[in-house]
Design a protein around this motif. Structure first.
Motif, mmCIF file in Angstrom:
data_model
loop_
_atom_site.group_PDB
_atom_site.id
_atom_site.type_symbol
_atom_site.label_atom_id
_atom_site.label_comp_id
_atom_site.label_asym_id
_atom_site.label_seq_id
_atom_site.Cartn_x
_atom_site.Cartn_y
_atom_site.Cartn_z
ATOM 1 N N UNK A 192 -1.199 0.482 -2.392
ATOM 2 C CA UNK A 192 -1.333 -0.115 -1.063
ATOM 3 C C UNK A 192 -2.195 -1.362 -1.145
ATOM 4 N N UNK A 193 -1.752 -2.426 -0.482
ATOM 5 C CA UNK A 193 -2.558 -3.647 -0.427
ATOM 6 C C UNK A 193 -3.500 -3.610 0.776
ATOM 7 N N UNK A 194 -4.693 -4.138 0.560
ATOM 8 C CA UNK A 194 -5.688 -4.191 1.621
ATOM 9 C C UNK A 194 -6.553 -5.428 1.386
ATOM 10 N N UNK A 195 -7.637 -5.533 2.125
ATOM 11 C CA UNK A 195 -8.524 -6.695 2.054
ATOM 12 C C UNK A 195 -9.952 -6.231 1.804
ATOM 13 N N UNK A 196 -10.722 -7.105 1.167
ATOM 14 C CA UNK A 196 -12.112 -6.733 0.887
ATOM 15 C C UNK A 196 -13.004 -7.966 0.937
#
Length: 207
Positions: A1-5
């Motif tokens: 899963x792609x996400x942001x940080x």
């Protein structure tokens, strides 16, 4: 899963102090392994959806890949492993200030609505006429609402306008102009939408 940080300068976690392996030459950074028994804020790799971002503003923003079972917690995602795929180059100090200015001006409109609801139309008209933050600060200096809600909204608005050098603080104060939880969350949602549009975050997450 792609996400942001969000991370500090050099890819350092602002709370953990952990230095993340950075993407290089178009290749992702190395995988970071945490406990399979994840728990928000204590165990696991933490990341964000676009809606979470205004609460975690920091100098660097990355797209990351999460591995294993991903859990949705309050204002964050938690997974047992993750790696950085690439930096969002559009997130800079200048863009952070643009967010803060936009948040202040949106909160100005929220404050105007509160003032109108409190029968403070003359002050509301003066605030609404402010086209930029400088004019807003000058007007706020001479504004004295008689209602408690009007006073509090303008106090938060003034704090937001005076804190542009610290975009995270300014955005927080702008959100507090909403006064109650519903209003606060509405301002944060608007800020998240601004970030997603300005930085093309949905496109970045789609790969």
């Amino acid at each position: 899963m792609r996400a942001l940080k969000f991370l500090g300068e050099g890819g350092v976690g602002p709370f953990s102090g952990f230095r993340w392996p950075l993407p290089e030459g178009g290749a992702p950074g190395g995988w970071v392994e945490a406990s399979e028994a994840t728990r928000a804020c204590s165990r696991g790799v933490h990341a964000c959806l676009p809606a979470d971002l205004p609460y975690w503003l920091a100098p660097e923003l990355y797209v990351m890949e999460l591995g294993g079972a991903v859990t949705r917690a309050e204002l964050k995602l938690v997974a047992p492993r993750g790696r950085l795929l690439g930096r969002i180059e559009g997130w800079t100090g200048e863009r952070a200030r643009e967010l803060a200015v936009a948040a202040v001006l949106h909160a100005r409109d929220t404050a105007v609505a509160i003032l109108c609801a409190e029968a403070e139309a003359p002050i509301a008209d003066r605030i609404a006429a402010c086209a930029d933050v400088t004019a807003l600060q000058d007007t706020l200096a001479g504004a004295s609402p008689s209602s408690d809600r009007g006073k509090l909204a303008l106090e938060y608005l003034d704090d937001a306008a005076c804190s542009l050098a610290s975009p995270a603080v300014s955005a927080y104060c702008a959100a507090r102009v909403g006064l109650d939880r519903r209003g606060y969350l509405a301002e944060r949602a608007w800020q998240a939408e601004w970030l997603a549009r300005a930085l093309g975050l949905w496109e970045a997450l789609a790969g």
